[in-house]
Design a protein around this motif. Structure first.
Motif: not given
Ligand SMILES: C[S@@+](CC[C@H](N)C(=O)[O-])C[C@H]1O[C@@H](n2cnc3c(N)ncnc32)[C@H](O)[C@@H]1O
Length: 362
Positions: A12, A15, A19, A59-61, A79, A103-105, A108, A135, A137-138, A156-157
């Motif tokens: 975490i 990540v 991000y 956007f990083y989807g 996320g 989202d964890a970050t 963001q 928060g 997602i786990e 998304n990704c």
């Molecule tokens: C590839 S980006 C995609 C972001 C968004 N869905 C988009 O399409 O722009 C991955 C996102 O997932 C979040 N993330 C990664 N692992 C996570 C977790 N375990 N819990 C919550 N968010 C998480 C990251 O902080 C990041 O913002």
């Protein structure tokens, strides 16, 4: 803290760093993996015109997790990043719907929150219908959302980045309403990737290192109660970074959009003599309804379906779109999948799911 929890905490943190600090916008990505190759649908294109340009840049989807018929629903985005998909969903659910992004970050979430007011105004809503929560997602249970309160979960990704994918699936199962849907886009691998890739912060951050081996995902989904995973789309991903590509040792990555329903389904296709007729009443889709790559329903055509498909069409929010024929009381053996397959140009393609069918392999 045990070794597993330590590993999760470290992932975490990495990540969050990737991000929150390494990437400022999509131009900083080292590969092509967290990008979308397909052009958006006309409906999404129209909404995108109202999305703030800086939100677009963050956007990083890798897909378009926007299922139909969202008006008035409550949608959770796992996320959510800078919030681009949440703002699109805000428009799709309408002013009386509700969108929650997690989202964890912190960077963001703060970025997304700063753009709530802009989009409320752009959509002409009196009150915003979007909220962003920081928060993991786990650990969805820590968000204080009521169990069985969510109609649709999208992502998304993101799930590829999690080291505890089964916890993510279990959390989703508990938050979804009965008949609710998970509709998500993610990166999948055609094999289990080497540990050295999973330990590499950049390769993981680029949504490659811990990409889900598709068959392992099916196993995890089944263990969480989702016995029939449907593939909506699947396309081979170009990586666009020769150095990283070389380290993959021939493994192929796919961007896939999958749908899973919270329904009491079976782990295979069984024939109960049922059929479905699409009524042609989905706004914007008078001619056909696509459930998944193997289930494309032309309006008005009687299509034989297995019991799982019948339950998906009659037990979810799609129930008003179909006439499902047959009570499903008598069993006629294994469903002959070819019977319900309607070929559709452009749907087969270079699809991993087409090569390795799982669940309803139609
Ligand atoms: C590839 S980006 C995609 C972001 C968004 N869905 C988009 O399409 O722009 C991955 C996102 O997932 C979040 N993330 C990664 N692992 C996570 C977790 N375990 N819990 C919550 N968010 C998480 C990251 O902080 C990041 O913002």
């Amino acid at each position: 803290m045990n070794a597993k929890d330590q590993g999760l905490a470290q992932r975490i943190e990495e990540v969050q760093h990737y991000y929150g600090a390494t990437l400022n916008d999509k131009e900083d990505l080292a590969t092509n993996v967290c990008t979308v190759d397909e052009p958006p649908s006309e409906a999404i294109k129209a909404i995108l015109k109202k999305i703030h340009p800086e939100v677009q840049m963050r956007f990083y989807g890798c897909g378009a997790p926007f299922p139909p018929l969202l008006d008035g629903t409550t949608v959770l985005d796992l996320g959510c990043g800078g919030g681009r998909d949440c703002f699109i969903l805000s428009n799709l659910v309408g002013e009386h719907g509700h969108v929650i992004g997690v989202d964890a970050t912190a960077e963001q979430i703060e970025f997304a929150q700063r753009h709530i007011e802009y989009h409320r105004e752009a959509f002409g809503y009196d009150r915003s219908n979007v909220q962003f929560l920081q928060g993991r997602i786990e650990a969805l249970e820590q968000l204080n959302l009521a169990p069985e309160s969510i109609d649709v979960i999208v992502s998304n990704c993101v799930i590829n980045l999690s080291m505890a994918k089964s916890d993510v699936l279990k959390g989703m199962a508990s938050l979804l309403k009965q008949g609710g849907e998970i509709y998500f886009s993610d990166i999948f691998a055609d094999r289990r990737l080497a540990q050295e890739l999973r330990d590499d912060q950049q390769i993981v951050g680029e949504c490659i290192g811990d990409a889900l081996y598709y068959e392992d995902f099916i196993r995890l989904a089944r263990a969480a109660g989702f016995l029939d995973v449907r593939v909506v789309s699947s396309s081979l991903k170009a990586i666009n970074n020769p150095e990283i590509e070389a380290r993959l040792g021939g493994a192929k990555l796919y961007s896939m959009t999958l749908r899973l329903f919270k329904l009491a389904l079976e782990d295979g296709c069984e024939d109960y003599g049922q059929a479905a007729v699409y009524q042609g009443n989905l706004p914007g889709a008078p001619d056909r309804f696509v459930l998944d790559q193997g289930h494309v329903f032309d309006a008005g055509r009687v299509v034989p379906i297995c019991r799982n498909s019948a339950d998906m069409l009659s037990g979810s929010r799609y129930r008003g779109l179909f006439e499902v024929i047959g009570e499903g009381r008598r069993h006629y053996g294994v469903f002959a999948c070819g019977a319900e397959q309607v070929s559709s140009p452009g749907m087969a393609g270079a699809s991993m799911a087409a090569q390795v069918p799982s669940n309803c392999g139609c």
